[in-house]
Enzyme design. Structure first.
Site, PDB file in Angstrom:
ATOM      1  N   LYS A 185       0.843  -1.197   0.000  1.00  0.00           N
ATOM      2  CA  LYS A 185       0.000   0.000   0.000  1.00  0.00           C
ATOM      3  C   LYS A 185       0.885   1.256   0.000  1.00  0.00           C
ATOM      4  CE  LYS A 185      -2.910  -3.367   0.946  1.00  0.00           C
ATOM      5  NZ  LYS A 185      -3.737  -4.109   0.043  1.00  0.00           N
TER       6      LYS A 185
HETATM    7  C1  LIG Z   1      -4.542  -5.290   0.979  1.00  0.00           C
HETATM    8  C2  LIG Z   1      -5.999  -5.347   1.028  1.00  0.00           C
HETATM    9  C3  LIG Z   1      -6.696  -5.878   2.130  1.00  0.00           C
HETATM   10  C4  LIG Z   1      -5.997  -6.576   3.267  1.00  0.00           C
HETATM   11  O1  LIG Z   1      -5.140  -5.748   3.983  1.00  0.00           O
HETATM   12  P1  LIG Z   1      -4.147  -6.383   5.077  1.00  0.00           P
HETATM   13  O2  LIG Z   1      -3.625  -5.210   5.826  1.00  0.00           O
HETATM   14  O3  LIG Z   1      -3.072  -7.103   4.309  1.00  0.00           O
HETATM   15  O4  LIG Z   1      -4.928  -7.304   5.923  1.00  0.00           O
HETATM   16  C5  LIG Z   1      -8.068  -5.809   2.136  1.00  0.00           C
HETATM   17  N1  LIG Z   1      -8.741  -5.265   1.112  1.00  0.00           N
HETATM   18  C6  LIG Z   1      -8.121  -4.760   0.035  1.00  0.00           C
HETATM   19  C7  LIG Z   1      -8.922  -4.147  -1.060  1.00  0.00           C
HETATM   20  C8  LIG Z   1      -6.735  -4.808  -0.057  1.00  0.00           C
HETATM   21  O5  LIG Z   1      -6.121  -4.322  -1.153  1.00  0.00           O
END
Ligand SMILES: *Cc1c(COP(=O)(O)O)cnc(C)c1O
Length: 379
Positions: A185
């Site tokens: 992210k």
């Molecule tokens: C990355 C992601 C998640 C999960 O996030 P984590 O912090 O890895 O648990 C959930 N939803 C979307 C759309 C994502 O891109």
């Protein structure tokens, strides 16, 4: 090799983590509290609650809204699988709505046909950092009395214009927004998540549930001059973030505006260099949305094979990924009743590729990617 993504972490983050290590308090404590205050202020939310990742954030959102067996939760199949999994973990039923091909987000025109008397919530995804059409979505949700959880995993630093005003994703547009700080992210704490809300009662529940349902946090007992016995008032979880992660997160927050500006510059270069290619569809922002460009997803011309294009790019030292997955095509979801065709979701997975994008990507590297993509399309 040009990677698909790369976090921007430097001495500031390393020093912040080091200071926490040497402080003697490494679990959830003052750094987490400060990270929450600063995150809330940055996105314009009254409350923020830090947790171990975005998946646990989404779980707490559903739990705090009391969603369980017999309930239906509307969402998209076209998302990372955690979005659908959290609904299943509650014993509730995910109901998938197709996406619109322009933004890769939930198609609000297809939303209402999925609503039944059992619909309790919508998990709307701001996919790849592109805001979903919250004005259209909230109008339907409010009229039908359905709670809205924003899966803003990818969307820290994205903005949306509603009622004539620009505001960050995480400001109270829906009822709860959930963020991820995974390294894929825009800002990262290694693993980490955050819930924001305008509802003080929901925030109180998140903070109880993330810490075993404990009535008095250990930080309060630790600093108290009188003996305190805690109680466990609900069946909670351990979904805490550590103070080392939070200290890193605070430095990342300081960088966020710059990280987003740099990503927007990379996206603008791609748009310029790839804009006139026959049959290649580039992502574009609706007038009311500003993406943080967590990912840059292009739809290939129909005549090209996704895997072949990706292999050619890899052979040139350029990493790509296929379009966002569809949960309904994975084994645990094979038996799920589908209410509508998910054609655009499937096409987006099969016909799109994600190009490398990260804040520190050089102009030379993005030009190299553009030239390689151009060669494929013109082949
Ligand atoms: C990355 C992601 C998640 C999960 O996030 P984590 O912090 O890895 O648990 C959930 N939803 C979307 C759309 C994502 O891109």
């Amino acid at each position: 090799m040009i990677p698909i993504a790369a976090p921007l972490l430097a001495d500031e983050e390393a020093d912040a983590a080091r200071a926490v290590v040497l402080s003697g308090w490494v679990s959830q404590g003052p750094q987490v509290a400060a990270f929450e205050r600063e995150f809330a202020a940055l996105v314009g939310a009254p409350h923020a609650c830090a947790v171990s990742n975005c998946t646990t954030a989404l779980q707490l959102a559903l739990t705090a809204l009391d969603i369980g067996p017999g309930d239906e939760v509307i969402t998209v199949s076209h998302s990372f699988i955690a979005t659908a999994n959290v609904i299943r973990h509650q014993g509730a039923t995910p109901v998938f709505v197709d996406i619109e091909p322009e933004t890769y987000n939930l198609d609000c025109a297809r939303l209402e046909e999925a609503v039944t008397e059992r619909t309790r919530a919508i998990i709307v995804v701001h996919q790849m950092g592109m805001p979903c059409d919250m004005a259209a979505l909230m109008a339907i949700a409010r009229r039908r009395g359905i709670a809205v959880i924003e899966d803003a995993a990818c969307a820290a630093g994205s903005q949306i214009r509603m009622n004539g005003e620009w505001a960050p994703i995480g400001a109270p547009h829906g009822d709860i927004a959930c963020f991820s700080f995974h390294p894929r992210k825009v800002i990262t704490t290694g693993e980490g998540g955050m819930l924001t809300t305008a509802n003080a009662e929901l925030d109180r529940k998140f903070k109880l549930l993330r810490q075993h349902g404990m009535s008095v946090p250990d930080t309060v007992r630790h600093s108290s001059s009188s003996v305190i016995f805690e109680e466990y008032v609900v069946v909670g979880y351990n979904y805490r973030m550590t103070d080392m992660q939070a200290a890193i997160g605070r430095r990342q927050l300081e960088r966020l505006p710059d990280l987003v500006a740099r990503r927007r510059a990379v996206a603008a270069r791609y748009a310029e260099q790839l804009g006139n290619l026959e049959g290649l569809r580039l992502p574009s922002e609706p007038a009311w949305a500003r993406s943080n460009w967590q990912s840059y997803c292009v739809r290939l011309p129909d005549r090209l094979d996704q895997r072949v294009v990706m292999q050619h790019l890899l052979d040139k030292g350029i990493a790509t990924r296929r379009g966002i997955m569809c949960a309904h095509r994975e084994q645990p979801y094979a038996g799920l009743n589908r209410r509508q065709e998910l054609r655009q979701s499937e096409l987006a997975q099969d016909r799109s590729i994600l190009l490398p994008i990260y804040a520190q990507m050089s102009a030379e590297d993005s030009a190299r990617v553009s030239a390689a993509v151009r060669a494929e399309v013109e082949r």
